[in-house]
Design a protein around this motif. Sequence first.
Motif, mmCIF file in Angstrom:
data_model
loop_
_atom_site.group_PDB
_atom_site.id
_atom_site.type_symbol
_atom_site.label_atom_id
_atom_site.label_comp_id
_atom_site.label_asym_id
_atom_site.label_seq_id
_atom_site.Cartn_x
_atom_site.Cartn_y
_atom_site.Cartn_z
ATOM 1 N N MET A 109 9.570 12.128 26.187
ATOM 2 C CA MET A 109 9.590 12.816 24.902
ATOM 3 C C MET A 109 9.421 14.324 25.089
ATOM 4 N N VAL A 110 8.555 14.721 26.025
ATOM 5 C CA VAL A 110 8.386 16.148 26.301
ATOM 6 C C VAL A 110 9.676 16.727 26.885
ATOM 7 N N LEU A 111 10.267 16.004 27.838
ATOM 8 C CA LEU A 111 11.503 16.479 28.459
ATOM 9 C C LEU A 111 12.660 16.537 27.470
ATOM 10 N N ALA A 112 12.648 15.633 26.502
ATOM 11 C CA ALA A 112 13.734 15.583 25.529
ATOM 12 C C ALA A 112 13.528 16.532 24.362
ATOM 13 N N SER A 113 12.367 17.165 24.292
ATOM 14 C CA SER A 113 12.083 18.066 23.184
ATOM 15 C C SER A 113 13.073 19.232 23.167
ATOM 16 N N GLU A 114 13.492 19.598 21.981
ATOM 17 C CA GLU A 114 14.396 20.736 21.829
ATOM 18 C C GLU A 114 13.633 22.036 21.614
ATOM 19 N N ASN A 115 12.318 21.982 21.730
ATOM 20 C CA ASN A 115 11.481 23.173 21.568
ATOM 21 C C ASN A 115 11.645 24.068 22.789
ATOM 22 N N GLU A 116 12.240 25.224 22.622
ATOM 23 C CA GLU A 116 12.527 26.117 23.737
ATOM 24 C C GLU A 116 11.291 26.883 24.204
ATOM 25 N N ARG A 117 10.185 26.727 23.480
ATOM 26 C CA ARG A 117 8.970 27.472 23.854
ATOM 27 C C ARG A 117 8.081 26.692 24.822
ATOM 28 N N ILE A 118 8.491 25.469 25.208
ATOM 29 C CA ILE A 118 7.680 24.672 26.119
ATOM 30 C C ILE A 118 8.417 24.386 27.415
ATOM 31 N N VAL A 119 7.638 24.018 28.430
ATOM 32 C CA VAL A 119 8.183 23.547 29.697
ATOM 33 C C VAL A 119 7.248 22.447 30.189
ATOM 34 N N TYR A 120 7.805 21.433 30.796
ATOM 35 C CA TYR A 120 7.013 20.307 31.289
ATOM 36 C C TYR A 120 6.017 20.782 32.337
ATOM 37 N N GLY A 121 4.750 20.365 32.186
ATOM 38 C CA GLY A 121 3.703 20.814 33.095
ATOM 39 C C GLY A 121 3.140 19.737 33.986
ATOM 40 N N GLY A 122 3.726 18.520 33.946
ATOM 41 C CA GLY A 122 3.297 17.479 34.867
ATOM 42 C C GLY A 122 2.569 16.333 34.199
ATOM 43 N N LEU A 123 2.591 15.175 34.865
ATOM 44 C CA LEU A 123 1.865 13.986 34.437
ATOM 45 C C LEU A 123 0.660 13.812 35.348
ATOM 46 N N VAL A 124 -0.518 13.908 34.760
ATOM 47 C CA VAL A 124 -1.770 13.737 35.496
ATOM 48 C C VAL A 124 -2.340 12.368 35.155
ATOM 49 N N GLU A 125 -2.478 11.511 36.146
ATOM 50 C CA GLU A 125 -3.004 10.162 35.953
ATOM 51 C C GLU A 125 -4.435 10.113 36.491
ATOM 52 N N VAL A 126 -5.376 9.689 35.637
ATOM 53 C CA VAL A 126 -6.785 9.608 36.034
ATOM 54 C C VAL A 126 -7.125 8.165 36.390
ATOM 55 N N VAL A 127 -7.756 7.981 37.530
ATOM 56 C CA VAL A 127 -8.110 6.656 38.047
ATOM 57 C C VAL A 127 -9.623 6.556 38.187
ATOM 58 N N ASP A 128 -10.201 5.438 37.792
ATOM 59 C CA ASP A 128 -11.631 5.166 37.950
ATOM 60 C C ASP A 128 -11.854 4.571 39.328
ATOM 61 N N ALA A 129 -12.476 5.347 40.219
ATOM 62 C CA ALA A 129 -12.662 4.873 41.599
ATOM 63 C C ALA A 129 -13.514 3.616 41.653
ATOM 64 N N ALA A 130 -14.495 3.505 40.747
ATOM 65 C CA ALA A 130 -15.425 2.377 40.785
ATOM 66 C C ALA A 130 -14.807 1.079 40.274
ATOM 67 N N GLU A 131 -13.807 1.197 39.417
ATOM 68 C CA GLU A 131 -13.231 0.009 38.779
ATOM 69 C C GLU A 131 -11.758 -0.175 39.131
ATOM 70 N N PHE A 132 -11.283 0.539 40.132
ATOM 71 C CA PHE A 132 -9.846 0.566 40.391
ATOM 72 C C PHE A 132 -9.282 -0.824 40.667
ATOM 73 N N GLY A 133 -9.942 -1.588 41.510
ATOM 74 C CA GLY A 133 -9.440 -2.927 41.839
ATOM 75 C C GLY A 133 -9.381 -3.827 40.629
ATOM 76 N N ALA A 134 -10.438 -3.810 39.824
ATOM 77 C CA ALA A 134 -10.480 -4.655 38.630
ATOM 78 C C ALA A 134 -9.437 -4.228 37.606
ATOM 79 N N ILE A 135 -9.240 -2.917 37.473
ATOM 80 C CA ILE A 135 -8.254 -2.413 36.510
ATOM 81 C C ILE A 135 -6.846 -2.818 36.930
ATOM 82 N N ARG A 136 -6.552 -2.779 38.214
ATOM 83 C CA ARG A 136 -5.224 -3.197 38.686
ATOM 84 C C ARG A 136 -4.967 -4.656 38.350
ATOM 85 N N GLN A 137 -6.023 -5.489 38.410
ATOM 86 C CA GLN A 137 -5.862 -6.904 38.077
ATOM 87 C C GLN A 137 -5.644 -7.110 36.582
ATOM 88 N N ARG A 138 -6.394 -6.359 35.769
ATOM 89 C CA ARG A 138 -6.282 -6.514 34.310
ATOM 90 C C ARG A 138 -5.036 -5.854 33.748
#
Length: 351
Positions: A109-138
Amino acid sequence: MTTQQIPVVVLAGFLGAGKTTLLNHLLRSARGTRIGVMVNDFGDIGIDAMTVAGQVGSTVSLGNGCLCCAVDASELDEYLEVLTRPESRLDVIVIEASGLAEPQELVRMVLASENERIVYGGLVEVVDAAEFGAIRQRHPGTDRHLAVADLVVVNKADRVSADELRSVRETVAGLAGRAAVIEASHGRVDPELLFDRVVPDGEIEGQMSIEDVLYGSGDAAEHAHASYETVSLTASTPLHPRRLMAFLDSRPEGLYRIKGFIDLGAADPANRYTVHAVGRFLRFYPEPWSAGEERLTQLVLIGSGIDAAGLRKELAACELSGPQDVPDESGMWGLLRYVPQTEEEPEETLF
């Protein structure tokens, strides 16, 4: 000259990973940077005791030059228009995705935006180190989300042993491909990783601010900086456009951002090219050289686990080697694909 565009960063991660904590840290660390926040979640932004949960359609000033609004995904473009109005004078926009959202859809949606005043700044994914294995299962979608991330923050690093942290990081790095992977505690990442921080008038860059005193720096700040490297590259000889694109196309895993200016010499003597790259996203912006300006290539590369000496060697190989080393007529074609046109085709901006 090119109008400065506002980077739009998508912040994602499953419920409880620490997205809001990281976002609050960015807001507290804003100092002179004006941040626009779009929240697509049932969470709280703990700045000035403002709760945004349920306030869909509202836009609230956070009192430090930052703005916040709660939106449905369908309203994304509408609120990008609101936040990018010149009177808002924002430097960056961060979209906090719902913990159950498909981040790739928000990116599209950001990439498809016709707003000329923006530029894509990246996708930041946050991972919980303590629950990573359980989250992958769920949540089987975890692996898919990591595969499209530009930067992965392995959060809550303080809640696991060194061996567990190493194991989680290795697994995440394997799933995230070319993305940069960093570790953090309490969501404390250096804002410079995500956007260019604005230094307020009268402040010396690098000095401690009141936010540093109130919210802490010390070991936390040192840990944040230890997670990534910044490499500055300068070349006084023009670059060959074809070799430059080969350098960008083959850049190593962990190289998250590239910014700066490029001199292409006789391939385009009238213009210098501003480059903006984050993850797999790339843009070039030609603009006329200023009269009397020294013609240099100046780049800043930011990432995790990158080889500074190797990158300098690769950039040097892009320099023109002499009068016989002249780009042919098609030499600019690959680069020009990443110069914005009147009607953009978002998929072609990823490489």
